[in-house]
Scaffold this active site. Structure first.
Site, short mmCIF file in Angstrom:
data_model
loop_
_atom_site.label_atom_id
_atom_site.label_comp_id
_atom_site.label_asym_id
_atom_site.label_seq_id
_atom_site.Cartn_x
_atom_site.Cartn_y
_atom_site.Cartn_z
N GLN A 283 1.37 -1.32 0.10
CA GLN A 283 -0.32 0.23 -0.06
C GLN A 283 0.84 1.60 0.07
O GLN A 283 1.82 1.51 0.87
CB GLN A 283 -1.26 -0.11 1.26
CG GLN A 283 -1.75 1.51 0.97
CD GLN A 283 -3.30 0.71 2.33
OE1 GLN A 283 -2.96 -0.02 2.95
NE2 GLN A 283 -3.77 1.84 2.01
N PHE A 284 1.06 2.07 -1.25
CA PHE A 284 2.48 2.82 -1.05
C PHE A 284 1.20 3.88 -0.57
O PHE A 284 2.58 4.94 -1.19
CB PHE A 284 2.75 2.98 -2.47
CG PHE A 284 2.09 4.13 -3.68
CD1 PHE A 284 2.03 5.02 -3.94
CD2 PHE A 284 0.65 3.44 -3.66
CE1 PHE A 284 1.48 5.98 -3.97
CE2 PHE A 284 -0.45 4.38 -4.54
CZ PHE A 284 0.34 6.28 -5.06
N THR A 285 0.26 4.02 -0.65
CA THR A 285 -0.97 5.61 -0.47
C THR A 285 -0.27 5.87 1.38
O THR A 285 0.03 6.71 2.10
CB THR A 285 -1.87 5.35 -0.08
OG1 THR A 285 -2.30 4.12 0.97
CG2 THR A 285 -2.47 5.57 -1.36
#
Length: 147
Positions: free
Chosen positions: A78-80
């Site tokens: 989850q790059f967010t």
């Protein structure tokens, strides 16, 4: 590197309506990778995560780790999680790792986890995923290791 972990009764992740990862009791982990992160940082985060005491003992105290209960692990990229949300109304992702670096460290984290736990499942890197879970507690923690 950041790991948002949730203690779950069960969890699963789908890509294109197909289940690609599923676990029973254990931890669902959303993993975020930042530019300065390295395999050594990933290993330190995994050590902390596997030893983090978030499961109840016989006295209903959070004294047991995932390893101690022989629980299952589901890891979803989850790059967010790398977003900078301090200013304005739009997140900045300038501190997030490149896709190549993120995938490399995500896979390193998974490979290391699979050497230590009997049951490790995962999402699909960079895919549009749907995650279903039953949070146990709810119990949710953010773990961070800086390089």
């Amino acid at each position: 590197m950041k790991a948002l972990l949730q203690r779950v009764k069960h969890a699963r992740v789908k890509v294109d309506e197909q289940v690609v990862g599923e676990i029973g009791p254990g931890l669902l982990v959303f993993l975020g990778v930042d530019k300065p992160d390295t395999p050594e940082v990933a290993d330190k985060l995994l050590d902390k995560l596997l030893g983090y005491r978030v499961f109840a003992d016989e006295e209903d105290k959070m004294n047991l780790s995932l390893e101690a209960i022989q629980g299952e692990l589901l890891v979803v990229s989850q790059f967010t999680l790398s977003a900078n949300t301090r200013k304005g109304l739009r997140p900045s992702f300038s501190s997030a790792a490149t896709p190549d670096q993120g995938e490399l460290l995500y896979n390193h984290f998974l490979d290391s986890a699979r050497r230590r736990l009997a049951r490790v499942a995962s999402g699909q890197f960079a895919a549009n995923m749907q995650v279903e879970l039953v949070n146990d507690g709810p119990v949710t923690f953010m773990l961070e290791i800086n390089s």
